[in-house]
Design an enzyme around this catalytic site. Structure first.
Site, short mmCIF file in Angstrom:
data_model
loop_
_atom_site.label_atom_id
_atom_site.label_comp_id
_atom_site.label_asym_id
_atom_site.label_seq_id
_atom_site.Cartn_x
_atom_site.Cartn_y
_atom_site.Cartn_z
N SER A 146 0.82 -1.22 0.00
CA SER A 146 0.00 0.00 0.00
C SER A 146 0.85 1.27 0.00
CB SER A 146 -0.92 0.03 1.23
OG SER A 146 -1.68 -1.15 1.30
N1 SAH Z 1 -0.47 -5.17 3.95
C1 SAH Z 1 0.27 -5.47 2.75
C2 SAH Z 1 -0.52 -5.09 1.52
C3 SAH Z 1 -1.01 -6.29 0.91
S1 SAH Z 1 -2.08 -6.22 -0.45
C4 SAH Z 1 1.64 -4.88 2.75
O1 SAH Z 1 1.99 -4.14 3.69
O2 SAH Z 1 2.42 -5.16 1.84
C5 SAH Z 1 -3.34 -7.29 0.16
C6 SAH Z 1 -2.96 -8.70 0.43
O3 SAH Z 1 -4.14 -9.38 0.89
C7 SAH Z 1 -2.50 -9.49 -0.79
O4 SAH Z 1 -1.23 -10.01 -0.57
C8 SAH Z 1 -3.55 -10.59 -0.94
O5 SAH Z 1 -3.02 -11.82 -1.38
C9 SAH Z 1 -4.07 -10.71 0.49
N2 SAH Z 1 -5.40 -11.31 0.63
C10 SAH Z 1 -6.47 -11.19 -0.19
N3 SAH Z 1 -7.51 -11.91 0.28
C11 SAH Z 1 -7.09 -12.49 1.44
C12 SAH Z 1 -7.70 -13.36 2.39
N4 SAH Z 1 -8.95 -13.83 2.24
N5 SAH Z 1 -6.97 -13.76 3.45
C13 SAH Z 1 -5.68 -13.35 3.62
N6 SAH Z 1 -5.05 -12.53 2.75
C14 SAH Z 1 -5.74 -12.10 1.67
#
Ligand code: SAH
Length: 245
Positions: free
Chosen positions: A96
């Site tokens: 993000s």
């Molecule tokens: N917080 C992260 C941003 C990640 S983007 C950072 O600091 O880099 C969102 C993430 O959520 C992705 O990696 C995606 O694979 C994950 N995601 C999506 N659906 C999910 C679910 N049901 N359970 C766990 N993770 C999930």
């Protein structure tokens, strides 16, 4: 003739050692400058993108100042690590935008010792920010490759106390519930009921809700007894919350 040759050789040797010394000095300077650069970029990020836009929580600002964001991005984006935008982290996912990380963290109202759950580990950057404020951090990532990489990155940065699991975060993490705060960094169409259940009374959830690809709403939810107080914070754009098949 012989003497000249010897002297010539000695001069050559001196020149080679001088060059070696200069290379060492230059590379030392370069790494020092590289380090200073990242720190400088981090200060600029916090001042221009975060504090200037109204984030005030000192714990959040100092965490954003401390965590080396460039360690959480892909090598090809190193120079863009402190930019005012999200970046691809592979597997179609993103880390993000720094400002969004700061706002969401501030909304969690975390104190030292609070237990916090993150859904969507991605690169592990948000988890590291949480880990600067409290040691009780739990994070779930649905894509196993990302969970594995984030674990490695977090360990290499000494966040060995952050617990990561690969799985579907829709169900929360019953084993460690209840949580003081829950942050979701992918956008579901509704707030998963297990997350509401695993929140302490007075606890907060920060979550983007909306249809994938569309404009989503960032909500701050506060649990008060059986009631949930919902606060619409702003419009955001997150990757979709996916489900295990
Ligand atoms: N917080 C992260 C941003 C990640 S983007 C950072 O600091 O880099 C969102 C993430 O959520 C992705 O990696 C995606 O694979 C994950 N995601 C999506 N659906 C999910 C679910 N049901 N359970 C766990 N993770 C999930």
């Amino acid at each position: 003739m012989r003497k000249d040759y010897k002297e010539d050789n000695a001069a050559k040797m001196k020149f080679v050692s001088l060059c070696t010394l200069m290379t060492v000095v230059f590379s030392l300077c370069e790494s020092a400058i590289g380090e200073i650069d990242y720190q400088h970029l981090r200060i600029q990020m916090v001042e221009r993108q975060i504090r200037a836009r109204g984030v005030k929580d000192k714990k959040v600002l100092s965490a954003m100042m401390k965590v080396p964001r460039h360690k959480f991005v892909l090598e090809k984006y190193l120079k863009k690590a402190y930019g005012d935008y999200p970046l691809p982290i592979g597997e179609g996912q993103t880390i993000s935008q720094p400002y969004i990380v700061a706002v969401m963290t501030e909304l969690l109202e975390l104190k030292e010792g609070d237990k916090v759950l993150e859904i969507g580990t991605g690169s592990g950057y948000q988890a590291a920010i949480l880990g600067e404020i409290t040691k009780e951090v739990y994070t779930i990532e649905i894509i196993p490759e990302l969970a594995k990489r984030a674990k490695k990155t977090l360990l290499s940065q000494s966040y060995d106390y952050i617990k990561i699991k690969a799985g579907d975060g829709y169900f929360g993490w019953e084993e460690y519930a209840p949580f003081d705060a829950i942050i979701v960094t992918a956008a579901p169409a509704h707030i998963p009921p297990p997350l509401k259940k695993q929140l302490k009374d007075g606890g907060r959830i920060v979550i983007p809700v909306g249809m994938p690809g569309a404009y989503q709403t960032l909500w701050r939810v506060r649990k008060s007894g059986e009631k949930l107080e919902m606060n619409n914070i702003m419009g955001v754009s997150f990757v979709p919350f996916t489900r295990a098949r």
